[in-house]
Enzyme design. Structure first.
Site, PDB file in Angstrom:
ATOM      1  CG  ASP A   1      -6.513  -2.683   3.111  1.00  0.00           C
ATOM      2  OD1 ASP A   1      -7.032  -2.018   2.212  1.00  0.00           O
ATOM      3  OD2 ASP A   1      -5.586  -2.255   3.818  1.00  0.00           O
TER       4      ASP A   1
ATOM      5  CB  SER B   1      -0.902   0.046   1.240  1.00  0.00           C
ATOM      6  OG  SER B   1      -1.398   1.367   1.406  1.00  0.00           O
TER       7      SER B   1
ATOM      8  CG  MET C   1     -11.847  -2.523   4.916  1.00  0.00           C
ATOM      9  SD  MET C   1     -10.333  -1.990   4.143  1.00  0.00           S
ATOM     10  CE  MET C   1      -9.660  -0.919   5.404  1.00  0.00           C
TER      11      MET C   1
ATOM     12  CG  MET D   1     -11.201   3.325   1.455  1.00  0.00           C
ATOM     13  SD  MET D   1      -9.733   3.289   2.499  1.00  0.00           S
ATOM     14  CE  MET D   1      -8.463   3.366   1.232  1.00  0.00           C
TER      15      MET D   1
ATOM     16  CG  HIS E   1      -9.211   0.137  -0.803  1.00  0.00           C
ATOM     17  ND1 HIS E   1      -8.694   0.034   0.480  1.00  0.00           N
ATOM     18  CD2 HIS E   1     -10.564   0.163  -0.649  1.00  0.00           C
ATOM     19  CE1 HIS E   1      -9.687  -0.001   1.351  1.00  0.00           C
ATOM     20  NE2 HIS E   1     -10.830   0.061   0.693  1.00  0.00           N
TER      21      HIS E   1
ATOM     22  CG  MET F   1      -8.168   7.227   1.981  1.00  0.00           C
ATOM     23  SD  MET F   1      -7.111   7.354   3.450  1.00  0.00           S
ATOM     24  CE  MET F   1      -6.711   5.620   3.661  1.00  0.00           C
TER      25      MET F   1
ATOM     26  CG  HIS G   1      -3.818  -1.767  -1.568  1.00  0.00           C
ATOM     27  ND1 HIS G   1      -4.883  -2.557  -1.932  1.00  0.00           N
ATOM     28  CD2 HIS G   1      -4.273  -0.934  -0.601  1.00  0.00           C
ATOM     29  CE1 HIS G   1      -5.956  -2.210  -1.202  1.00  0.00           C
ATOM     30  NE2 HIS G   1      -5.604  -1.241  -0.388  1.00  0.00           N
TER      31      HIS G   1
ATOM     32  CG  ASP H   1      -5.088   2.201   0.726  1.00  0.00           C
ATOM     33  OD1 ASP H   1      -4.081   1.772   1.324  1.00  0.00           O
ATOM     34  OD2 ASP H   1      -6.111   1.515   0.545  1.00  0.00           O
TER      35      ASP H   1
HETATM   36  C1  DX5 Z   1      -6.979   1.889   5.512  1.00  0.00           C
HETATM   37  C2  DX5 Z   1      -5.999   1.544   4.425  1.00  0.00           C
HETATM   38  C3  DX5 Z   1      -4.809   0.873   5.118  1.00  0.00           C
HETATM   39  C4  DX5 Z   1      -3.671   0.562   4.229  1.00  0.00           C
HETATM   40  C5  DX5 Z   1      -2.712  -0.402   4.908  1.00  0.00           C
HETATM   41  O1  DX5 Z   1      -8.029   2.612   4.984  1.00  0.00           O
HETATM   42  O2  DX5 Z   1      -6.597   0.687   3.479  1.00  0.00           O
HETATM   43  O3  DX5 Z   1      -5.296  -0.339   5.657  1.00  0.00           O
HETATM   44  O4  DX5 Z   1      -4.141  -0.010   3.075  1.00  0.00           O
HETATM   45  O5  DX5 Z   1      -2.198   0.244   5.990  1.00  0.00           O
HETATM   46  P1  DX5 Z   1      -1.251  -0.479   7.066  1.00  0.00           P
HETATM   47  O6  DX5 Z   1      -0.613  -1.687   6.417  1.00  0.00           O
HETATM   48  O7  DX5 Z   1      -0.250   0.577   7.442  1.00  0.00           O
HETATM   49  O8  DX5 Z   1      -2.191  -0.875   8.170  1.00  0.00           O
HETATM   50 ZN    ZN Z   2      -6.638  -0.323   1.225  1.00  0.00          ZN
END
Ligand code: DX5
Ligand code: ZN
Length: 227
Positions: free
Chosen positions: A184, A16, A146, A77, A75, A45, A41, A43
């Site tokens: 994740d 990620s 998650m 969000m 991903h 947001m 990955h 992310d």
């Molecule tokens: C949360 C993200 C995190 C990320 C991974 O919204 O999706 O979970 O991918 O983060 P770590 O590996 O630092 O928990």
């Molecule tokens: Zn993620």
């Protein structure tokens, strides 16, 4: 005839970039891939579906322009979802997952993702019900479970994710479909074995990887959960 159906997905690491060094992102991503991560990955947001703001489709687009060829596991969000699909698909995403709570019409959003030639996934929070999966299982390339509340890296693994992973793994097995099961959040050398034992085959790792000094040894340590 051999009617035993055994679709075993090779376990992989999805790094990620949320915890990567954005001052030289392409270099950091290149290094983590050289160190053995299979997927990147991404992310996304929006400070609306989750209380944090990361980045848009410019990031995967820039990584492709920097000649990063790896599989981009995006991903979202975000809420809404549909109006972002085209830009992320054209930016070079290979797979787009979203949270079912973030769209009005889950099945239509899955079809929209696939209409751009991307693989599609659903991302389930720790309290999200699993029954949303059944009517669309044949449309899914990935189920993302998650193991933290979405919005931030570097959080602790929520143990209930093990039950969710096991339940999803059973659904996939019973359906005999080639669906990857991704976990994740909070994955590190202490939590990865339990996630693997619960049935995950795709492991998102952010802070435990990008926060480490030696990517190769971190990835080798993580992969000890299944080698
Ligand atoms: C949360 C993200 C995190 C990320 C991974 O919204 O999706 O979970 O991918 O983060 P770590 O590996 O630092 O928990
Ligand atoms: Zn993620």
């Amino acid at each position: 005839t051999n009617n035993t159906y055994n679709y075993h997905m090779k376990p992989i690491i999805a790094a990620s970039i949320l915890s990567a060094n954005f001052a030289h992102l392409a270099q950091d991503v290149h290094e983590v891939l050289m160190a053995g991560a299979e997927w990147i990955h991404i992310d996304v947001m929006d400070n609306h579906y989750v209380p944090n703001l990361s980045f848009g489709s410019l990031i995967p687009k820039s990584l492709r322009q920097a000649n990063i060829q790896a599989f981009f596991d995006v991903h979202l969000m975000t809420r809404p979802v549909d109006n972002l699909i085209e830009s992320f698909a054209k930016a070079g995403s290979n797979l787009i997952s979203f949270h079912p709570e973030a769209t009005h019409h889950i099945d239509r959003t899955l079809s929209l993702i696939k209409s751009y030639g991307c693989k599609a996934g659903l991302a389930l929070n720790i309290t999200s019900p699993l029954d949303v999966l059944d009517p669309v299982l044949d449309k899914l390339d990935l189920i993302l479970v998650m193991s933290v509340n979405p919005g931030f890296g570097n959080q602790s693994f929520l143990p209930y994710a093990k039950q969710k992973l096991a339940a999803c793994a059973k659904k996939i097995k019973d359906a005999k479909l080639p669906i990857r099961l991704e976990v994740d959040g909070g994955i590190n050398t202490h939590t990865i074995s339990a996630a693997y034992a619960a049935g995950a085959d795709t492991f998102v790792v952010g802070s435990a990887l990008f926060g480490s000094k030696d990517y190769r040894s971190s990835i080798d340590q993580l992969k000890k959960a299944w080698v």
